[in-house]
Design an enzyme around this catalytic site. Structure first.
Site, PDB file in Angstrom:
ATOM      1  N   HIS A  56       4.508 -25.670 -14.743  1.00 18.87           N
ATOM      2  CA  HIS A  56       3.279 -25.080 -14.209  1.00 18.87           C
ATOM      3  C   HIS A  56       3.319 -24.980 -12.684  1.00 18.87           C
ATOM      4  O   HIS A  56       2.295 -24.810 -12.040  1.00 18.87           O
ATOM      5  CB  HIS A  56       2.065 -25.923 -14.592  1.00 18.87           C
ATOM      6  CG  HIS A  56       1.976 -26.228 -16.039  1.00 18.87           C
ATOM      7  ND1 HIS A  56       1.993 -25.252 -16.992  1.00 18.87           N
ATOM      8  CD2 HIS A  56       1.893 -27.412 -16.707  1.00 18.87           C
ATOM      9  CE1 HIS A  56       1.915 -25.817 -18.190  1.00 18.87           C
ATOM     10  NE2 HIS A  56       1.868 -27.121 -18.038  1.00 18.87           N
ATOM     11  N   HIS A 218       0.612 -23.574 -21.858  1.00 14.29           N
ATOM     12  CA  HIS A 218       1.819 -24.151 -22.448  1.00 14.29           C
ATOM     13  C   HIS A 218       2.524 -23.172 -23.355  1.00 14.29           C
ATOM     14  O   HIS A 218       3.305 -23.559 -24.216  1.00 14.29           O
ATOM     15  CB  HIS A 218       1.485 -25.414 -23.230  1.00 14.29           C
ATOM     16  CG  HIS A 218       0.921 -26.469 -22.360  1.00 14.29           C
ATOM     17  ND1 HIS A 218      -0.424 -26.684 -22.265  1.00 14.29           N
ATOM     18  CD2 HIS A 218       1.515 -27.326 -21.519  1.00 14.29           C
ATOM     19  CE1 HIS A 218      -0.629 -27.653 -21.398  1.00 14.29           C
ATOM     20  NE2 HIS A 218       0.517 -28.058 -20.931  1.00 14.29           N
TER      21      HIS A 218
END
Lengths: 330, 209
Positions: A56, A218
């Site tokens: 991320h 995700h």
């Protein structure tokens, strides 16, 4: 799928080696997988620790520095870190005023941070935790894992970090962190899925003519799939979802966040539509951020996060910050 | 069942997880985030290492050490959940050098209770509990009936397998698959699938003993 990696198993440690080499303002413990401000701990200042799966970036390691986090714990790709990392990080940043754990609401992150907080208490470190759950794509109910933490994590880390820098006590820093989360909502859209290095192929397949609505960070598929369309209409779908959850009004802080694989040009095209939509609703984007901040590897798409500001939150957002991923005013 | 039996069990799990790593990851890609196989493989490799570095002396210590290694190394939800399960089971076995089938069944009940307390999942939520709970019940019944251990463990594995298969039509209410809502229907839960491997390994260990 081509990737710029040395080996699948070394992705996280090699990333940490790069962060250490590139940013002398950080101290990177590659073995224990913790990224610290080089000058931590600060006596009398609340320490801010966050963490989560890797993939991320710049979240969370890129937000370690003055005015934001004191330490970040990167887990494996899309996998929460382990309690040992949070304990190590909490010890390393505790300047006697306690430590705030900023946790995105995923089962794994919550369980590991809970275990860490208990063990920190055993070692005499005062820990408060704030859960970020801003994603309106997930129906919140007692019988589910609840809403995910996504783009608003950046708001929480920045604003709570700014307050901590003033020497505010732990309870105050935790209060403002919770307030930011409560006032923020997000929604994400994917054009393609990202590719986890260990899996070697995209997590899900999207035909050229379709987009995925309500994705998380995700690479998990979203709630619905629909036909691809103009940026204007896609922005509207995302903002309608937010506006349906809590009516958009007043002064807002907007993050138009790229998922990692979308050109900035397209993010600005979407942002123009977001600003127009807000105006139509009688709201104003008085602060904004456009770019790749809370990414999902090489996923194409965006998420939009909106925080309804107060004077206090605006002031703390504007306060100086100096991190690899976010810096102004210092 | 002695310490070497439990070491054989853990080793058999590690081997099975390694062999099924890609399969578990594919199941996870469909309704999660494509890392279950990789995470468990990394975790059980760490467990093997921990058991080699400091060989435990009792069955309970084997499981407690295995659970601690999982909590320390896996991350995600599966690390704390499986880790807690093994630790609770280890605690339930106590210091005994030899474990009776009754104690094994009680230990697995403690494992199930630990997972449910931590994760909050009930049967039908499309999680590993859907494989674990029926397996624990099957073992309890077989032990009560005085079934031969190898047969009891075969029935346990079959119950886990059936439970895992039964997750396919369910809509997930816990864990990362829950974000998909109705779209989680039609896929086997990866956690239930890895639980089946754990019981297959248990049956295997008993077959070798």
């Amino acid at each position: 799928m081509k990737k710029l990696i040395n080996s699948v198993d070394a992705v996280v440690t090699d990333t940490l080696r790069g962060i250490a080499a590139a940013h002398p303002s950080l101290r990177v413990d590659v073995e224990n997988k913790v990224i610290y401000r080089a000058d931590a701990p600060h006596q009398g200042k609340v320490g801010l620790v966050s963490g989560g799966g890797s993939g991320h970036e710049p979240l969370h390691g890129g937000f370690v520095g003055y005015g934001m986090l004191d330490a970040a714990c990167p887990g494996e790709v899309f996998t929460s870190p382990v309690p040992d990392q949070m304990i190590e990080a909490s010890k390393g940043v505790d300047g006697g005023a306690g430590v705030l754990h900023i946790v995105k609401n995923y089962t794994g992150d919550v369980l590991n941070f809970e275990m860490a907080a208990e063990l920190c208490a055993d070692e005499g470190i005062e820990v408060a935790s704030v859960l970020v759950n801003d994603d309106v794509a997930v129906q919140d109910s007692l019988y589910t894992a609840g809403r995910r933490g996504t783009g608003a994590t950046l708001f929480v880390e920045k604003i709570a970090g700014a307050l901590a820098e003033t020497g505010a006590p732990l309870a105050e820093v935790a209060r403002v962190a919770k307030e930011v989360n409560e006032r923020s909502r997000s929604f994400g859209v994917a054009l393609t899925a990202g590719t986890v290095p260990a899996a070697g192929r995209p997590t899900f397949e999207l035909p050229d003519t379709e987009i995925e609505l309500g994705i998380g960070i995700h690479g998990e598929p979203g709630r619905t799939r629909t036909s691809h369309r103009e940026a204007r209409e896609i922005a509207r779908l995302a903002l309608d979802a937010i506006d349906d959850d809590v009516a958009l009004s007043g002064d807002t802080l907007v993050l138009l966040n790229g998922m990692g694989g979308t050109p900035l040009m397209e993010l600005y095209i979407v942002y123009a539509e977001v600003a127009a939509y807000l105006e139509e609703k009688g709201a104003r984007a008085v602060r904004s951020l456009v770019g790749n901040y809370v990414t999902s590897l090489d996923m194409q798409g965006f998420s939009v996060s909106v925080c309804r500001l107060t004077d206090e939150l605006t002031r703390l957002w504007d306060a100086p910050v100096e991190t690899p991923g976010l810096r102004w005013g210092r | 069942m002695d310490t070497s039996f439990f070491l054989a069990w853990i080793n058999a799990i590690a081997t099975a997880v390694q062999a099924e790593r890609d399969h578990l990851t594919q199941l996870d890609a469909a309704i999660g985030d494509a890392d279950h196989g990789a995470n468990l493989d990394r975790g059980f490799a760490a467990v093997r290492q921990a058991l080699t570095d400091a060989p435990p002396q009792t069955p309970g210590a084997v499981l407690t050490a295995a659970g601690s290694a999982l909590i320390r190394k896996v991350g995600g939800a599966s690390g704390p959940l499986y880790g807690t399960a093994f630790r609770q089971m280890g605690r339930s076995l106590g210091d005994a050098a030899e474990i009776t089938p009754e104690a094994l069944a009680a230990g697995l009940e403690a494992a199930l209770a630990g997972i449910q307390k931590l994760g909050g999942a009930a049967e039908g939520d499309k999680t590993l509990v859907d494989a674990l709970a029926p397996a624990v019940r099957a073992l309890g019944r077989a032990v009560q009936d005085g079934t031969k251990l190898t047969d009891a463990l075969a029935a346990t594995e079959a119950a886990a397998q059936e439970g895992a298969r039964a997750t396919v039509p369910l809509e997930a209410r816990k864990g990362r698959a829950s974000y998909l809502g109705p779209r989680s229907v039609g896929h086997e839960d990866p956690g239930a699938a890895s639980t089946v491997l754990i019981f297959a390994a248990l049956r295997e260990a008993a077959g070798q003993a």
